[in-house]
Design an enzyme around this catalytic site. Structure first.
Site, PDB file in Angstrom:
ATOM      1  NE  ARG A 152     113.698  49.574 -27.459  1.00  0.00           N
ATOM      2  CZ  ARG A 152     115.001  48.856 -28.307  1.00  0.00           C
ATOM      3  NH1 ARG A 152     115.937  48.961 -27.128  1.00  0.00           N
ATOM      4  NH2 ARG A 152     115.306  49.353 -28.787  1.00  0.00           N
ATOM      5  CB  ALA A 188     114.328  49.838 -35.075  1.00  0.00           C
ATOM      6  CE  LYS A 223     111.610  59.735 -29.579  1.00  0.00           C
ATOM      7  NZ  LYS A 223     112.080  58.221 -29.371  1.00  0.00           N
ATOM      8  CE  LYS A 236     114.698  58.330 -30.131  1.00  0.00           C
ATOM      9  NZ  LYS A 236     115.908  57.689 -31.590  1.00  0.00           N
ATOM     10  N   GLY A 258     127.945  49.569 -30.986  1.00  0.00           N
ATOM     11  CA  GLY A 258     126.452  49.237 -30.426  1.00  0.00           C
ATOM     12  C   GLY A 258     125.438  48.460 -31.596  1.00  0.00           C
ATOM     13  CB  ALA A 259     124.871  45.845 -32.134  1.00  0.00           C
ATOM     14  CD  GLN A 280     118.197  54.187 -24.596  1.00  0.00           C
ATOM     15  OE1 GLN A 280     119.705  54.742 -24.502  1.00  0.00           O
ATOM     16  NE2 GLN A 280     118.101  54.902 -25.310  1.00  0.00           N
ATOM     17  CB  ALA A 283     116.263  47.954 -32.151  1.00  0.00           C
ATOM     18  N   GLY A 314     120.015  50.454 -33.645  1.00  0.00           N
ATOM     19  CA  GLY A 314     121.548  50.907 -34.184  1.00  0.00           C
ATOM     20  C   GLY A 314     122.209  49.566 -35.429  1.00  0.00           C
TER      21      GLY A 314
END
Length: 465
Positions: free
Chosen positions: A349, A237, A287, A198, A50-51, A377, A53, A55
């Site tokens: 974000r 990040a 959160k 998360k 997974g790429a 998320q 931010a 990761g």
């Protein structure tokens, strides 16, 4: 393998950060290699999956620290192929490259600059995996990373991994790790997995329960839960990669968490270890839920410090209440755990997403995967926590009405976020109605109720009472 000669690593050593209280970089690597039973001429294989931010930054930090020791460690990252970079992003990327002399020189030296010129002119299409090799994460264009070894074939990336870093959104974790299971069938030893994800899912069949990313990975792969850890902390990040001082905690079984904390620790990124996997991972999902509301409140009140503080008091009391439902003795929402919540509500974000929704600059119809930001998320987590805590089978006694109610009835902020984001009954402005309701109880009351342990429901995490 991209390494020290491509910028960043030499500077890292010149400023003295190759040495810290835990010994030299090479000594730290040797210790983790020894623990994992690696022999000479068999490099430790670290794979990011997974790429997004975080990761990408996490993998890049490992590459900066250890990538020059190529005979002892190989670091790579997997991302799906085929994601095209649109023209506007390509133009912005070109501006970023030309504003950074070190990046510009690196690309020219690697004979990679011309393709960015062509993309800016519209004569060429760039792809996300292609630019990641040069150190550009599609979700974080303004923060160039070190060049990375990128693999687009999942089997090639993971089949022999010793340490696998899960940088996937929680909504994609199960699917990808079910595929990874096929490639690990012949393994004699299982890898260690560090999950950065998360988010949560609700499982409502039979006995209602919450499923966290580490549990998804355990179920999907059969890797022992002792080999799966969660890392979280108060961090953004891009700021971490720019060497803003940050803390994190790696949580899980004692065998791995302490050695990995030492291995991951850097002068600007201090990693502690903790045994309370449940609280930290659940809080990691919670959160993001409340960060969306924080962004809404900030936008709707013109950044009123007073309103944001009132919201913070109420949302953290709900978080404490929920974690006491899930764990008998959860770690207190204090120190780094509280700081992680604070920074996410302040600048994550999810807060950005809530702010844009309230300002009318984004709409719910656009979905929760946003260009330049990635997956929001908190949206799926709102749905998961609401659905779980709405189940009558886990009713709790209302402290004032003295009758059984679903736990969500004691979480008015969560309830309103669900009605704004999921059922779309109300506009974003309704978050202020919930916050300013004169019947709203003192947040202290909710915390005191939670800490009586009366509401603890071990089944919600599949635990035995």
């Amino acid at each position: 393998m991209a390494g020290a000669g491509d910028g960043g690593v030499h500077d890292l050593y010149l400023n003295g950060s190759a040495q810290n209280s835990n010994g030299s970089i090479e000594e730290k690597l040797d210790k983790i290699r020894q623990l994992m039973g690696k022999v000479e001429d068999d490099p430790l294989k670290i794979v990011g999956v997974g790429a997004g931010a975080w990761g990408s930054v996490f993998t890049a930090m490992l590459q900066d620290s250890y990538g020059h020791l190529r005979d002892k460690v190989l670091i790579r990252i997997w991302r799906r192929p085929g994601r095209a970079v649109d023209r506007a992003t390509a133009e912005h990327l070109f501006e970023v490259i030309n504003s950074r002399e070190d990046v510009l020189r690196r690309l020219i030296r690697r004979c990679a600059y011309l393709k960015y010129v062509e993309a800016r002119l519209g004569d060429r299409t760039l792809y996300a995996d292609e630019i990641l090799k040069d150190g550009f994460c599609l979700n974080m264009i303004d923060t160039p990373l070190c060049p990375l070894k990128v693999v687009t074939n999942l089997q090639e990336a993971v089949w022999d991994a010793d340490i696998l870093v899960n940088g996937l959104p929680s909504t994609e974790t199960r699917e990808v790790f079910e595929e990874i299971r096929k490639y690990w069938k012949e393994r004699r030893t299982m890898p260690v997995i560090i999950s950065l994800s998360k988010g949560v899912e609700a499982e409502l069949d039979h006995e209602p329960r919450i499923i966290t990313p580490t549990q998804m990975i355990h179920r999907a792969t059969g890797v022992p839960i002792e080999n799966i850890l969660y890392l979280g902390g108060p961090n953004i990040a891009s700021e971490i990669y720019n060497k803003e001082y940050a803390n994190a905690r790696i949580c899980g079984a004692e065998k791995w968490r302490n050695p990995l904390a030492r291995f991951l620790r850097q002068p600007h990124f201090i990693v502690w270890d903790n045994g309370d996997l449940v609280t930290h991972e659940v809080m990691g999902g919670l959160k993001n839920v409340y960060a969306i509301g924080a962004g809404m409140v900030a936008a709707l009140t013109n950044e009123s410090a007073t309103s944001k503080s009132v919201y913070f008091a109420h949302c953290t009391s709900e978080m404490i209440f929920i974690t006491h439902l899930l764990a008998e003795e959860p770690e207190k929402l204090a120190g780094p755990l509280l700081a992680d919540t604070y920074v996410t509500l302040l600048k994550g974000r999810n807060a950005w997403y809530g702010h844009k929704l309230a300002k009318g600059e984004l709409s719910l119809e656009m979905g929760d995967s946003i260009k330049g930001k990635g997956m929001i998320q908190g949206v799926s987590a709102v749905k998961a926590f609401f659905e779980l805590l709405s189940q009558s089978s886990i009713s709790v006694l209302h402290p004032e009405e003295n009758k059984p109610v679903a736990p969500v009835e004691l979480c008015p902020i969560l309830k309103m976020l669900y009605r704004i984001l999921i059922t779309r009954e109300f506009p974003s402005q309704a978050i202020l109605q919930a916050l300013r309701d004169e019947t709203m109880n003192d947040p202290r009351d909710r915390i005191e109720i939670a800490q009586t342990h009366v509401f603890y429901r071990p089944s919600l995490l599949g635990q035995q009472p």
